[in-house]
Design a protein around this motif. Structure first.
Motif, mmCIF file in Angstrom:
data_model
loop_
_atom_site.group_PDB
_atom_site.id
_atom_site.type_symbol
_atom_site.label_atom_id
_atom_site.label_comp_id
_atom_site.label_asym_id
_atom_site.label_seq_id
_atom_site.Cartn_x
_atom_site.Cartn_y
_atom_site.Cartn_z
ATOM 1 N N ILE A 189 -47.811 -22.710 -3.724
ATOM 2 C CA ILE A 189 -46.538 -22.882 -3.020
ATOM 3 C C ILE A 189 -46.247 -24.364 -2.798
ATOM 4 O O ILE A 189 -45.105 -24.822 -2.966
ATOM 5 N N CYS A 190 -47.260 -25.126 -2.468
ATOM 6 C CA CYS A 190 -47.066 -26.575 -2.301
ATOM 7 C C CYS A 190 -46.622 -27.220 -3.612
ATOM 8 O O CYS A 190 -45.742 -28.096 -3.618
ATOM 9 N N ALA A 191 -47.228 -26.796 -4.714
ATOM 10 C CA ALA A 191 -46.854 -27.347 -6.018
ATOM 11 C C ALA A 191 -45.391 -27.042 -6.327
ATOM 12 O O ALA A 191 -44.672 -27.883 -6.886
ATOM 13 N N GLN A 192 -44.935 -25.861 -5.955
ATOM 14 C CA GLN A 192 -43.533 -25.510 -6.189
ATOM 15 C C GLN A 192 -42.586 -26.423 -5.421
ATOM 16 O O GLN A 192 -41.508 -26.761 -5.909
ATOM 17 N N THR A 193 -42.981 -26.832 -4.222
ATOM 18 C CA THR A 193 -42.109 -27.664 -3.397
ATOM 19 C C THR A 193 -42.119 -29.128 -3.818
ATOM 20 O O THR A 193 -41.335 -29.924 -3.295
ATOM 21 N N LEU A 194 -42.986 -29.498 -4.779
ATOM 22 C CA LEU A 194 -43.046 -30.885 -5.241
ATOM 23 C C LEU A 194 -42.040 -31.187 -6.345
ATOM 24 O O LEU A 194 -41.904 -32.351 -6.745
ATOM 25 N N GLY A 247 -39.310 -32.524 -8.409
ATOM 26 C CA GLY A 247 -38.346 -33.596 -8.176
ATOM 27 C C GLY A 247 -38.773 -34.640 -7.185
ATOM 28 O O GLY A 247 -38.021 -35.591 -6.937
ATOM 29 N N ARG A 248 -39.951 -34.526 -6.611
ATOM 30 C CA ARG A 248 -40.379 -35.530 -5.621
ATOM 31 C C ARG A 248 -41.894 -35.754 -5.649
ATOM 32 O O ARG A 248 -42.546 -35.852 -4.605
ATOM 33 N N VAL A 249 -42.447 -35.847 -6.836
ATOM 34 C CA VAL A 249 -43.884 -36.087 -6.970
ATOM 35 C C VAL A 249 -44.165 -37.574 -6.758
ATOM 36 O O VAL A 249 -43.579 -38.427 -7.439
ATOM 37 N N PRO A 250 -45.042 -37.936 -5.837
ATOM 38 C CA PRO A 250 -45.389 -39.348 -5.655
ATOM 39 C C PRO A 250 -46.010 -39.915 -6.933
ATOM 40 O O PRO A 250 -46.932 -39.302 -7.497
ATOM 41 N N PRO A 251 -45.529 -41.033 -7.450
ATOM 42 C CA PRO A 251 -46.054 -41.579 -8.714
ATOM 43 C C PRO A 251 -47.567 -41.743 -8.721
ATOM 44 O O PRO A 251 -48.213 -41.497 -9.754
ATOM 45 N N ALA A 252 -48.133 -42.130 -7.590
ATOM 46 C CA ALA A 252 -49.580 -42.351 -7.559
ATOM 47 C C ALA A 252 -50.366 -41.056 -7.755
ATOM 48 O O ALA A 252 -51.552 -41.095 -8.117
ATOM 49 N N ARG A 253 -49.748 -39.920 -7.505
ATOM 50 C CA ARG A 253 -50.458 -38.623 -7.618
ATOM 51 C C ARG A 253 -50.273 -37.954 -8.983
ATOM 52 O O ARG A 253 -50.899 -36.932 -9.258
ATOM 53 N N ILE A 254 -49.420 -38.531 -9.836
ATOM 54 C CA ILE A 254 -49.128 -37.896 -11.124
ATOM 55 C C ILE A 254 -50.375 -37.710 -11.986
ATOM 56 O O ILE A 254 -50.602 -36.612 -12.522
ATOM 57 N N LEU A 266 -48.424 -33.096 0.569
ATOM 58 C CA LEU A 266 -48.407 -31.878 -0.246
ATOM 59 C C LEU A 266 -49.210 -32.063 -1.523
ATOM 60 O O LEU A 266 -49.963 -31.170 -1.937
ATOM 61 N N ALA A 267 -49.029 -33.211 -2.184
ATOM 62 C CA ALA A 267 -49.767 -33.480 -3.422
ATOM 63 C C ALA A 267 -51.268 -33.520 -3.154
ATOM 64 O O ALA A 267 -52.062 -32.982 -3.941
#
Length: 409
Positions: free
Chosen positions: A43-48, A50-57, A27-28
């Motif tokens: 919409i994908c950003a909304q579903t992230l 609480g669960r954002v992969p640290p490498a994608r921050i 998703l990220a």
């Protein structure tokens, strides 16, 4: 990527449950790929959240900072990265004049509050005082974030009580803590006092407040709050009599018209209205209103009997045969109907009573037949009377007192 596209179809609703179970890294990456449709990335950003992969921050944070990115995507990412303190320097430096489209300034303010930025307290209190529920909730969410970081007393001290919006927030916090808020009924700002009226929840405290010597408006608000809690109309009437039956006096407004307006508008008037309108609605009997269809039929018959060849009655707000709307458009639909007679100005028939009027000269040919049929013609001077203290939301979004003709028709 094709699987994500299938979960967010061009037609129909996205499968949010499946997206919530989807690989967050995929998703990220989808959000980071600006070649994908922005609305799908949103919409994908909304579903992230609480669960954002640290490498994608870092990459997602760059999307927030990029003004070329659609605001909807940036705002959703601000929600997803709400706990990332590394965003705070950019958020503090954000210039709403340069980047103020589609809710970004409000989203940035909320994010600053959630991250504990004390310098955001005053603008957040202003946002939380908004008439728009969306912005009010955004401001309150940011202030709640400040309270989580610094505690109630520190935030209240940072705000002070000089501005109405600061007192409004203090009132909300005290109510949440179960404290007595009846003192705020006497706040000099009607918006704050109205909020206290809506939050007051203890009949005994309200009765004790009334037994004291509160200012008149505060006593009126206490009576209205007590009625909301108990529904005891007899007691509300006794309190009204004890207060001297306070009314908002409007020169040129007779009892028949006044009763029609009070019971049509006072129960839902805006928060800055004079509370005496609301109390008057609680203690007086509403006017009897005959069947609207019968009233329109009677008006049409009177016009036809006078040889004026009336057309069908059309609700005010609907465009006429030329695609134009009438002068009373700045009002809720259904308040009145208009009847067009060939060669004459339009006749308006109120939905609030036996009131009728016509554009232009008060020697309108329709006046006499309608009056003979029992209607009351509202002439120009009467129609221009401003009904003070009764603030209403108009169709155009403005608030404030309006002339009698607008309210009736």
């Amino acid at each position: 990527m094709r699987k994500i596209d299938a979960l967010i179809p061009e037609r129909g609703r996205p499968d949010r449950a499946a997206l919530g179970a989807h690989d967050p890294d995929a998703l990220a990456r989808y959000v980071l790929d600006t070649g994908n449709a922005w609305w799908r990335r949103h919409i994908c950003a909304q579903t992230l959240a609480g669960r954002v992969p640290p490498a994608r921050i870092p990459g997602l944070a760059d999307r927030i900072r990029d003004r070329r990115e659609p605001a909807e995507v940036r705002i959703a990412l601000l929600e997803a990265l709400a706990d990332r303190s590394e965003l705070l320097p950019w958020l503090r430096a954000h210039d709403p004049e340069q980047d103020g489209d589609h809710g970004m300034p409000e989203a940035v303010l909320t994010a600053r509050g959630r991250l504990g930025d004390p310098t955001a307290a005053r603008p957040l209190a202003t946002l939380a005082d908004s008439y728009l529920e969306r912005w009010r909730k955004a401001g309150e969410a940011g202030l709640d974030g400040l309270v989580e970081h610094h505690g109630v007393e520190a935030v209240l001290a940072a705000l002070g009580e000089e501005r109405p919006e600061d007192r409004r927030f203090a009132l909300r916090l005290r109510h949440r803590a179960g404290q007595d808020v009846t003192a705020y009924l006497a706040d000099p700002d009607r918006g704050v006092a109205h909020l206290a009226q809506s939050l007051a929840g203890d009949p005994d405290r309200l009765l004790a407040f009334l037994d004291g010597t509160p200012p008149l408006e505060a006593a009126v608000r206490a009576a209205c709050a007590l009625h909301r809690l108990t529904g005891d109309r007899a007691r509300t009437r006794r309190i009204d009599e004890r207060l001297g039956s306070p009314r908002t006096e409007v020169a040129g407004l007779d009892e028949e018209v006044r009763r029609a307006l009070v019971h049509a508008y006072a129960p839902s008037c805006e928060r800055r209205s004079d509370p005496r309108w609301r109390l008057e609605a609680l203690v007086t009997e509403p006017p009897g209103r005959p069947d609207p269809a019968a009233r329109l039929a009677r008006a049409t018959e009177a016009l036809a009997s006078a040889g004026l060849d009336p057309g069908p009655a059309v609700p005010v707000g609907d465009p006429d045969e030329y695609g134009e709307q009438d002068e009373y458009d700045d009002q809720d639909d259904g308040v009145a109907h208009r009847i067009t007679c060939p060669g004459l100005d339009v006749v308006f028939v109120s939905g609030l009573g036996r009131f009728v009027t016509g554009r232009g000269d008060d020697r309108h040919p329709a006046r006499r037949p309608l009056e003979e049929a029992g209607f009351r013609w509202i002439d120009g001077p009467t129609g221009r009377v401003e009904v003070t203290g009764l603030y209403l939301l108009s169709a155009s979004g403005s608030r404030g007192p309006r002339p009698l003709a607008t309210l009736l028709f």
